[in-house]
Motif scaffolding. Structure first.
Motif, PDB file in Angstrom:
ATOM      1  N   UNK A  26     -16.033 110.687  35.302  1.00  0.00           N
ATOM      2  CA  UNK A  26     -16.532 109.467  35.945  1.00  0.00           C
ATOM      3  C   UNK A  26     -17.615 109.919  36.865  1.00  0.00           C
ATOM      4  N   UNK A  27     -17.319 111.048  37.592  1.00  0.00           N
ATOM      5  CA  UNK A  27     -18.420 111.522  38.452  1.00  0.00           C
ATOM      6  C   UNK A  27     -19.251 112.210  37.891  1.00  0.00           C
ATOM      7  N   UNK A  28     -19.233 112.887  36.729  1.00  0.00           N
ATOM      8  CA  UNK A  28     -20.213 113.374  35.971  1.00  0.00           C
ATOM      9  C   UNK A  28     -21.098 112.361  35.378  1.00  0.00           C
ATOM     10  N   UNK A  29     -20.402 111.405  34.749  1.00  0.00           N
ATOM     11  CA  UNK A  29     -21.183 110.362  34.054  1.00  0.00           C
ATOM     12  C   UNK A  29     -22.213 109.495  35.100  1.00  0.00           C
ATOM     13  N   UNK A  30     -21.619 109.418  36.411  1.00  0.00           N
ATOM     14  CA  UNK A  30     -22.492 108.660  37.555  1.00  0.00           C
ATOM     15  C   UNK A  30     -23.635 109.641  37.805  1.00  0.00           C
ATOM     16  N   UNK A  31     -23.512 111.008  37.769  1.00  0.00           N
ATOM     17  CA  UNK A  31     -24.569 111.607  38.342  1.00  0.00           C
ATOM     18  C   UNK A  31     -25.169 112.514  37.372  1.00  0.00           C
ATOM     19  N   UNK A  32     -24.660 112.377  35.876  1.00  0.00           N
ATOM     20  CA  UNK A  32     -25.541 112.825  34.877  1.00  0.00           C
ATOM     21  C   UNK A  32     -25.396 114.433  35.027  1.00  0.00           C
ATOM     22  N   UNK A  33     -24.117 114.812  35.382  1.00  0.00           N
ATOM     23  CA  UNK A  33     -23.817 116.402  35.258  1.00  0.00           C
ATOM     24  C   UNK A  33     -23.167 116.788  34.064  1.00  0.00           C
ATOM     25  N   UNK A  34     -23.763 117.839  33.310  1.00  0.00           N
ATOM     26  CA  UNK A  34     -23.428 118.221  32.074  1.00  0.00           C
ATOM     27  C   UNK A  34     -21.981 118.844  32.222  1.00  0.00           C
ATOM     28  N   UNK A  35     -20.951 118.479  31.388  1.00  0.00           N
ATOM     29  CA  UNK A  35     -19.786 119.273  31.334  1.00  0.00           C
ATOM     30  C   UNK A  35     -19.565 120.031  30.343  1.00  0.00           C
ATOM     31  N   UNK A  36     -18.933 121.342  30.446  1.00  0.00           N
ATOM     32  CA  UNK A  36     -18.766 122.234  28.940  1.00  0.00           C
ATOM     33  C   UNK A  36     -17.118 122.362  29.323  1.00  0.00           C
ATOM     34  N   UNK A  37     -16.321 121.666  28.313  1.00  0.00           N
ATOM     35  CA  UNK A  37     -14.950 121.840  28.434  1.00  0.00           C
ATOM     36  C   UNK A  37     -14.660 123.287  27.890  1.00  0.00           C
ATOM     37  N   UNK A  38     -13.422 123.868  28.546  1.00  0.00           N
ATOM     38  CA  UNK A  38     -13.057 125.228  28.158  1.00  0.00           C
ATOM     39  C   UNK A  38     -11.774 125.373  28.084  1.00  0.00           C
ATOM     40  N   UNK A  39     -11.176 126.106  27.005  1.00  0.00           N
ATOM     41  CA  UNK A  39      -9.624 126.397  26.974  1.00  0.00           C
ATOM     42  C   UNK A  39      -9.387 128.042  27.486  1.00  0.00           C
ATOM     43  N   UNK A  40      -8.880 128.575  26.557  1.00  0.00           N
ATOM     44  CA  UNK A  40      -8.773 130.165  26.882  1.00  0.00           C
ATOM     45  C   UNK A  40      -9.953 131.017  26.754  1.00  0.00           C
ATOM     46  N   UNK A  41     -11.173 130.256  26.268  1.00  0.00           N
ATOM     47  CA  UNK A  41     -12.474 131.336  26.081  1.00  0.00           C
ATOM     48  C   UNK A  41     -12.430 132.323  25.135  1.00  0.00           C
ATOM     49  N   UNK A  42     -11.761 131.921  24.111  1.00  0.00           N
ATOM     50  CA  UNK A  42     -11.670 132.860  22.922  1.00  0.00           C
ATOM     51  C   UNK A  42     -12.666 132.503  21.577  1.00  0.00           C
ATOM     52  N   UNK A  43     -13.377 131.465  21.858  1.00  0.00           N
ATOM     53  CA  UNK A  43     -14.360 130.550  20.732  1.00  0.00           C
ATOM     54  C   UNK A  43     -15.201 131.953  20.319  1.00  0.00           C
ATOM     55  N   UNK A  44     -15.503 131.773  19.119  1.00  0.00           N
ATOM     56  CA  UNK A  44     -16.506 132.831  18.439  1.00  0.00           C
ATOM     57  C   UNK A  44     -17.797 132.325  18.186  1.00  0.00           C
ATOM     58  N   UNK A  45     -18.306 130.941  18.572  1.00  0.00           N
ATOM     59  CA  UNK A  45     -19.247 130.486  18.120  1.00  0.00           C
ATOM     60  C   UNK A  45     -20.123 130.011  19.664  1.00  0.00           C
ATOM     61  N   UNK A  46     -19.645 130.516  20.645  1.00  0.00           N
ATOM     62  CA  UNK A  46     -20.094 130.021  21.944  1.00  0.00           C
ATOM     63  C   UNK A  46     -20.050 128.340  22.380  1.00  0.00           C
ATOM     64  N   UNK A  47     -19.278 127.994  21.768  1.00  0.00           N
ATOM     65  CA  UNK A  47     -19.127 126.432  22.164  1.00  0.00           C
ATOM     66  C   UNK A  47     -18.397 126.245  23.546  1.00  0.00           C
ATOM     67  N   UNK A  48     -17.867 127.178  24.064  1.00  0.00           N
ATOM     68  CA  UNK A  48     -17.209 126.964  25.339  1.00  0.00           C
ATOM     69  C   UNK A  48     -17.919 127.606  26.494  1.00  0.00           C
TER      70      UNK A  48
END
Lengths: 468, 468
Positions: free
Chosen positions: A57-79
């Motif tokens: 909600x705060x990010x939406x209000x302020x236009x702040x981009x969020x990059x969700x991340x789990x274990x940071x093992x992705x192979x294409x930089x999505x995280x």
């Protein structure tokens, strides 16, 4: 972004769950194969779905981009954000509760930050199997597995992550929580929202929890390491194995001699299970609910395959130790390639029947482009999914070789396109393959994807720069 | 709508493929159980995807509502317009080509109007299994199966229609064609559009062709008709069967004594396979890629179940004829209910483990509401999916009984909601359950569904009045 947004975030999750120090951010920003480092304003670590919703909600209000991340093992930089450094990494690791194990209903409800291995262990403790299986399972998380629709070595029998999920809890781009944590095997009451979020790589919603499907724990497994003349024989063997074992065929992994040699050379404690070298190998496993007759059935099947010259030699695992040794040959294959210099990678799929043709064409093409290069294509033949990696020629300059990455990708992907295949079978698009998408995707499909993104996340705050 | 739109349609598909005569429209407008008749301006019958696309462009231009229809076997009125009579029924029956059988890749590409039975037969002719199996398989079409995410008796082992589809060709509400006919087992290049159209009941796009998954044809099946004390024992038996047979457990169907009695009374040539009556029965089937040991394994399993008092008696099919006789008892169950007067129907699911509790509560509730009524709950216990049908008391007034339909639905669905179940496990929402949706659906989910509909079909021309 002003400093006071961090104050507002601290009010939601506590200051200790905000990481801004450059050194402390490294584990979240470093690509695990050390291919690149990203940039972020901070890493924020909520501890509950309600906190995720407040942050969004705060990010939406302020236009702040969020990059969700789990274990940071992705192979294409999505995280990992790589562009501006304005982004906040939203780590889901503290959402790590196993909410419910339902043994009689064969379901498991876990939060996004639970590692795949913990989910597997929770299932096994209840006498059940959660079949998703990946090299990174000790670190990767269920949230990441679902956001990327992870594959792995058990897809042939049990499907991708998508097929293993019955329900989701998702925080939407406006901060609302969609509670779709259904434990139902069947529910035809409207549109399938679940599968819109699975595989969307965090661009449409943030998965905070999931209902996973469990399966009976196999009582026995029979494992064989097989020598074959080539991919054509491997395909014929696969079809014979499916006809013979049906859904109990749980592994069918292809690898070339050069891959085995890399493993034998660089992975301590490994040895060739067969006495003579062979151009190609298959790791095959059959699982059953009863040990009775399993080994005998596999032996009879392989005897027949020998007679038909589909295989030239076979080693059967006589013990759990031997089974683990066979599996190690397959599992080390990704890791050891770096000891042989540069490696240009692809994660492609074609229709299963077309895999031998793809291999012949792609190998010929890269050998023509770079004489002396060493193709190491391996992987999930049962799914038509090949990790078509190419190691540099012996003694060549690594940097000069790697500089040809895009050019090699381009040629290999052209073969894939010609065969109606996929340039990302299981790794996703992330940031690294984003620029390839318009070249391979039907414009109608790409337009539909953009329409969905614009509709669900009109402010573009979820994982900007990934996928689209 | 002016007459000249029919002229323009005739220019696309030919006048002979437009049905406007009231008598000729009956087969398209009559609900097959004769519960109601719909109204339409005409039935239009394109012969190709290109023609469908042209028709949709014309409909979009003129704001003409289209109701797609396959075999007209749906149970919730999704395929029959009932309101204004302005709608055109878009019959997909002439799209009836089997485009490709890929034996080595285990896929089948068929057009939407191919009947389920023809798809099954095409698979079997190639030595493969297409496992979707429904009572209406001779008439229902693949397009309808996918639009409604059909279930049936093989879901326990093979999944719903959704899980059996690899790719789609869809005409979008603006007349563009999305070619998503991928034959890939794995493809992680973007959002999952396929599953947005599957189960959307023709409200988001018109499915014109599909890539279906094939499986090895089982070499042998062992079938048993079992007597049990009650649903608790059936659930325990199900879990034992899954542990013992794993994915080779391909049928697990529950039925009560009263259901068997209805069949024995009204279906010629049926007989009770067991000597003593039992309150409940299970039809169980195990499939295998080899006949060797299959019957013996099932016998051993059932011997153990007898000892543990999960079952009280068992008949094993000793021949194909006997197997068909057991299956007939299950398959006739829907049809014979009408001979016992009015029947108030539900198609519910709950988490599998909660099925016995649901049955106890729902049976008690309807018996309290209507003393003497005869609950006939039957179906797919392995999926937690029960067709909770209630026959009228013997000798009661049929109309007065049926008049209580909504009231009974309301009470049964309240129990379902309390148990986090679904009010439409496999039949869909269509027009008949549309008004129930707001009462059972999370408002966030309903809002997401409405947003998707408004985005993809802003003019509302696809199947208006269905689902939403």
């Amino acid at each position: 972004m002003s400093a006071d947004i961090l104050d507002r975030i601290a009010a939601i999750i506590g200051a200790k769950n905000i990481v801004t120090n450059a050194d402390d951010m490294v584990p979240y920003l470093k690509e695990w194969r050390d291919l690149f480092r990203g940039k972020a304003r901070a890493v924020i670590r909520p501890g509950s779905t309600a906190e995720v919703a407040e942050l969004v909600k705060l990010a939406a209000e302020t236009g702040t981009p969020l990059v969700p991340q789990g274990g940071n093992t992705g192979l294409v930089g999505g995280q990992i954000p790589i562009a501006e450094g304005r982004e906040l990494i939203l780590s889901l690791q503290r959402l790590d509760k196993i909410r419910m194990v339902d043994v009689e209903g064969d379901t498991l409800i876990v939060e996004a930050g639970v590692t795949l291995q913990r989910a597997q262990e929770a299932a096994e403790a209840a006498g059940r199997l959660f079949p998703l299986s990946l090299a990174s399972e000790g670190t990767c998380t269920i949230g990441g597995n679902l956001a990327t629709n992870a594959g792995g070595t058990a897809v042939i029998a049990y499907g991708n992550a998508r097929e293993l999920c019955l329900g989701l809890e998702v925080v939407l781009p406006d901060g609302r929580i969609w509670n779709g944590l259904r434990q139902l095997r069947k529910d035809n009451t409207g549109y399938d929202l679940k599968n819109l979020f699975i595989g969307a790589e965090g661009t449409l919603g943030i998965i905070t929890a999931a209902v996973l499907k469990l399966f009976p724990l196999p009582a026995a497994r029979a494992t064989a390491f097989l020598a074959l003349p080539g991919p054509e024989e491997a395909l014929a063997l696969l079809n014979a194995a499916k006809a013979s074992a049906g859904g109990t065929l749980t592994t069918f992994e292809l690898m070339p001699r050069v891959g085995l040699e890399f493993v034998l050379r660089h992975a301590p404690g490994t040895r060739d299970p067969l006495s003579e070298p062979s151009p190609w190998y298959v790791l095959m496993e059959v699982s059953a609910q009863s040990a009775s007759g399993l080994d005998e059935a596999l032996e009879a099947f392989l005897g027949d395959a020998l007679e038909k010259e589909l295989i030239t030699d076979a080693a059967l695992a006589g013990s759990l130790e031997q089974r683990n040794a066979f599996w190690k040959l397959r599992e080390m294959l990704s890791e050891v390639q770096r000891f042989e210099g540069g490696s240009i990678k692809h994660d492609i799929s074609v229709p299963v029947h077309a895999t031998p043709e793809f291999l012949a064409r792609a190998i010929a093409k890269v050998e023509e482009m770079i004489p002396g290069c060493r193709p190491v294509p391996f992987g999930h033949l049962g799914d038509g999914n090949i990790h078509f990696n190419v190691s540099q020629p012996i003694g060549a300059d690594k940097e000069a070789f790697i500089a040809r990455w895009d050019e090699v990708n381009h040629e290999v992907h052209a073969i894939v396109a010609d065969m109606h295949g996929s340039i990302s079978a299981e790794h996703g698009i992330g940031r690294l393959k984003r620029y390839l998408l318009p070249g391979v995707k039907d414009p109608v499909e790409l337009d539909l994807m953009r329409t969905l993104k614009a509709t669900l996340d009109p402010k573009g705050i979820f994982n900007p720069g990934a996928v689209l």
